[in-house]
Design an enzyme around this catalytic site. Structure first.
Site, PDB file in Angstrom:
ATOM      1  N   LYS A  20       0.872  -1.180   0.000  1.00  0.00           N
ATOM      2  CA  LYS A  20       0.000   0.000   0.000  1.00  0.00           C
ATOM      3  C   LYS A  20       0.904   1.223   0.000  1.00  0.00           C
ATOM      4  CE  LYS A  20      -3.855   2.239   2.381  1.00  0.00           C
ATOM      5  NZ  LYS A  20      -3.278   3.601   2.297  1.00  0.00           N
ATOM      6  N   ASP A  22       2.159   5.214  -0.226  1.00  0.00           N
ATOM      7  CA  ASP A  22       1.793   6.438   0.483  1.00  0.00           C
ATOM      8  C   ASP A  22       1.985   7.620  -0.457  1.00  0.00           C
ATOM      9  OD1 ASP A  22       1.037   8.126   2.487  1.00  0.00           O
ATOM     10  OD2 ASP A  22       2.903   8.014   3.621  1.00  0.00           O
ATOM     11  N   GLU A 153       3.157   1.703   4.718  1.00  0.00           N
ATOM     12  CA  GLU A 153       1.791   2.120   5.005  1.00  0.00           C
ATOM     13  C   GLU A 153       0.864   0.939   5.292  1.00  0.00           C
ATOM     14  OE1 GLU A 153      -1.038   5.443   5.104  1.00  0.00           O
ATOM     15  OE2 GLU A 153       1.124   5.218   5.273  1.00  0.00           O
TER      16      GLU A 153
END
Length: 334
Positions: A20, A22, A153
């Protein structure tokens, strides 16, 4: 395609797992005219020139989906670093591409996730500024553990057999977070106190069943530049009445604004009333519409009720050796 909030990491042979990132989600259209834009249609063409130049070198007519990421001095993706890219052009910038929607005259959104990624890996020309985002199969628990160890993240879990559902927040994509970060809407600001200029704190909100509800307030995370930038953007949005159905109490006189600006925050806890505790301003999000900023149906409170302010410990500085280790781990992960 949008991701729903996932509860916890899991293992499943029918799913794949990605980092994920950022940064800013971005779509690139490569054809007669090159386009690079956010999910709400804001053009990135003039903002991220190195990525645009690298996209010019691609050899196929494609529509790509990915995320524009800037790396901080610890070699980690960092949203605040991305905010200041225009001032520091030596900041490492990468467009991590994780999906392919169109290839050489063919709409391929109906293909499975795995089929699209296989085509993407073959078609994409990688460079310092454009990278193929790889994944792991089935082993989400170990992948999430690695993401936490690298201070990333979190991760995105994707059903391997799923088509690309454009504009839809699907259970086939799940975001599972490590850091407590969230997008919120700026609904107003309070008068400054002491030596603070421009404003004291931002008054935050999110939509729940099409109603704007209070989500807390933040007066930290700003420097002089961000204070000035936010104040300038808020000035033309000032309105007389509160945008909330239920107006929250504030510790200083409030000025209300049209709920049109979205920002990122990090926070320590979430109350049962869906209010963020100790939120810190991370930067404005030009890539998201306020109507997208909603309370997830399965959002889990982290604190049963507001408590007295606690001291938040800051992380110790990392050694140069740990920075190099993080860099290697990220490269191995994706």
């Amino acid at each position: 395609m949008l991701a729903s909030l996932g509860k916890e990491p899991f293992d499943d042979p029918d799913w794949i797992f990605e980092i994920k990132w950022d940064g800013y989600r971005a779509i690139a259209e490569l054809g007669k005219e090159l386009k690079l834009y956010s999910r709400n249609g804001v053009s990135f063409i003039k903002k991220y020139i190195p990525i645009v130049d690298a996209l010019q070198e691609q050899q196929h007519e494609m529509i790509l989906d990915g995320e524009i990421v800037a790396y901080n001095e610890d070699h980690l993706p960092d949203f605040q670093t991305l905010q200041h890219f225009g001032e520091q052009h030596n900041v490492p910038l990468v467009y991590h591409v994780f999906d392919l929607l169109y290839l050489n005259g063919h709409d391929i959104k109906s293909l499975t996730n795995i089929e699209r990624k296989e085509l993407l890996k073959e078609a994409l020309v990688e460079s310092d500024f454009i990278k193929y985002c790889d994944h792991v199969d089935g082993k989400g628990v170990d992948f999430f553990k690695a993401a936490k160890e690298n201070n990333l993240e979190g991760m995105i879990a994707k059903r391997a057999s799923a088509p690309y559902s454009e504009g839809h927040r699907s259970g086939d994509w799940l975001k599972i977070k490590h850091h407590n970060t969230e997008e919120v809407i700026i609904a107003g600001f309070t008068e400054p106190r002491g030596s603070r200029k421009k404003f004291g704190a931002l008054i935050l909100g999110r939509y729940k069943n099409d109603t704007l509800i209070y989500a807390g307030h933040t007066g930290t995370g700003f420097d002089e530049k961000s204070l000035t930038e936010v104040a300038q953007k808020l000035k033309p949005l000032i309105r007389k009445s509160s945008p909330f159905d239920v107006t929250p109490k504030t510790n200083m006189p409030a000025t209300w604004v049209q709920p049109k600006l979205v920002c990122n925050i990090k926070y320590t806890e979430l109350t049962n009333e869906h209010i963020f505790r100790h939120p810190v301003f991370m930067g404005l999000r030009i890539d998201k519409s306020p109507k997208e900023v909603t309370v997830p149906k399965n959002e889990k409170a982290m604190a049963s009720k507001p408590t007295k302010t606690q001291n938040v410990k800051t992380a110790p500085k990392k050694s140069k050796s740990s920075k190099k280790q993080n860099q290697r781990k990220i490269k191995d992960a994706c």
